[in-house]
Design an enzyme around this catalytic site. Structure first.
Site, PDB file in Angstrom:
ATOM      1  N   GLU A  51       4.696   1.066 -30.225  1.00 12.77           N
ATOM      2  CA  GLU A  51       5.536  -0.012 -30.738  1.00 12.77           C
ATOM      3  C   GLU A  51       5.872   0.235 -32.210  1.00 12.77           C
ATOM      4  OE1 GLU A  51       5.074  -4.512 -32.362  1.00 12.77           O
ATOM      5  OE2 GLU A  51       3.495  -3.712 -31.071  1.00 12.77           O
ATOM      6  N   ASP A  55       9.660   0.565 -33.428  1.00 15.24           N
ATOM      7  CA  ASP A  55      10.258  -0.337 -34.410  1.00 15.24           C
ATOM      8  C   ASP A  55      11.198   0.434 -35.336  1.00 15.24           C
ATOM      9  OD1 ASP A  55      10.270  -2.951 -36.020  1.00 15.24           O
ATOM     10  OD2 ASP A  55       9.580  -1.510 -37.509  1.00 15.24           O
ATOM     11  N   ASP A 123       7.838  -6.331 -27.990  1.00 18.56           N
ATOM     12  CA  ASP A 123       6.905  -5.262 -28.367  1.00 18.56           C
ATOM     13  C   ASP A 123       6.932  -4.125 -27.348  1.00 18.56           C
ATOM     14  OD1 ASP A 123       6.200  -6.783 -30.526  1.00 18.56           O
ATOM     15  OD2 ASP A 123       4.265  -7.426 -29.734  1.00 18.56           O
ATOM     16  N   GLU A 126      10.108  -2.037 -27.708  1.00 17.14           N
ATOM     17  CA  GLU A 126       9.999  -1.088 -28.821  1.00 17.14           C
ATOM     18  C   GLU A 126       9.082   0.069 -28.450  1.00 17.14           C
ATOM     19  OE1 GLU A 126      10.794  -3.736 -32.831  1.00 17.14           O
ATOM     20  OE2 GLU A 126       8.739  -3.562 -32.096  1.00 17.14           O
TER      21      GLU A 126
END
Length: 239
Positions: A51, A55, A123, A126
Site C-alpha cells: 500500500e 500510494d 488501501d 493502492e
C-alpha cells in the site's frame, strides 16, 4: 514466498481479467496475493508495505494523466484535481468497480467493521497498484486500465467550481468573506441500520447553520454538509 493454492490462483486470475490483463502477464502472483491480504489475517504478511508503494504509484499516474491530457490547467488545479483522484472515496469506488472486496482476505472482526470498509478498499486498491508496479518496475500493467478512469474523473472534477472538495472551497470562501473558518458539529447515530450513514454533520458560520449532511465517516459527513452550504452560497451568484 507464500504458497498460492489453486482456488486462490483462480481468484487472482479472475481479478486480472477484470483489469483487462492477461493471466500470462509478467506478474509476481505472490505480491498480488499479498496485496489482497488484510492485516487482520496476518500481522506480518499483509498489504501494508505494498500500500505504501501503491500510494506513490497512484499519485504518479494521476500526475501523468493531468500532464498529458489537461496541460491547459493551472498547477493549483492540478493539485486540487489530483487530491480527489487519489482520495479514499475515489479509490474505494474503483476498488468496488473491479470487485476487489470479493478477493480481499479479511478476518471476521474487521469484515464486520462497515465504517472502515471505504478505507480497507482504498488501501487494498493502492496495494494492488504496488504489486503490479513491482512486478515490472514500470506502469505497463496499470495505465491501460486506470488511465480511462482518471481521464473521465478529471474531466468531471475540472468542470466543478469546487473541484469536488467542498470543505476546501467553503473554507476559502469564508476566509475571503469573513476572515474565519467554518465550524463543523458532528454527531453519531446511536444505532444506525446496516450500511447506513453513521454520522450527521452540521456546518456553522458564527451563529448561522449553513448546511448539514450525512456520511458513513466523519469526513464524508462533513463533506456532505460543506457541499450543501457551498452550493447554497454559489446559487445566488449565478446569473
Amino acid at each position: 514466498m507464500s504458497v498460492i493454492y489453486p482456488r486462490r490462483q483462480r481468484q487472482l486470475e479472475s481479478l486480472l481479467k477484470k483489469l483487462g490483463l492477461s493471466a500470462k502477464s509478467p506478474l509476481k502472483w505472490e505480491l498480488l496475493d499479498l496485496a489482497l491480504t488484510h492485516p487482520s489475517i496476518s500481522e506480518s504478511a499483509n498489504y501494508e508495505q505494498l500500500e505504501f508503494v501503491g500510494d506513490a504509484v497512484v499519485r504518479l499516474v494521476a500526475a501523468l494523466v493531468l500532464w498529458e491530457d489537461f496541460h491547459h490547467q493551472r498547477v493549483g488545479d492540478f493539485a486540487a484535481i489530483r487530491s480527489v483522484l487519489v482520495s479514499d472515496r475515489v479509490l474505494a469506488q474503483l476498488a468496488s468497480y473491479y470487485g476487489l472486496e470479493l478477493h480481499l482476505l479479511v478476518a471476521g472482526s474487521a469484515y464486520g467493521d462497515k465504517a472502515g470498509q471505504e478505507t480497507r478498499l482504498a488501501d487494498a486498491f493502492e496495494a494492488v497498484l504496488g504489486a503490479l508496479y513491482l512486478s515490472t518496475n514500470n506502469l505497463d500493467l496499470i495505465r491501460p486500465w486506470l488511465d480511462p478512469h482518471f481521464k473521465q474523473l478529471a474531466t468531471e472534477i475540472s468542470l466543478d467550481p469546487a473541484k469536488q472538495n467542498y470543505k476546501a472551497a467553503l473554507q476559502e470562501w469564508t476566509q475571503g468573506q469573513y476572515k474565519t473558518l467554518p465550524e463543523y458539529r458532528v454527531t453519531q447515530l446511536a444505532s444506525p441500520q446496516h450500511n447506513q450513514e453513521r454520522f450527521i454533520a452540521e456546518v456553522w458560520l458564527h451563529d448561522q447553520k449553513l448546511g448539514s449532511g450525512k456520511g458513513r465517516s466523519i469526513k464524508a459527513a462533513e463533506q456532505a454538509a460543506a457541499k450543501v452550504a457551498f452550493l447554497a452560497i454559489e446559487s445566488p451568484q449565478k446569473p
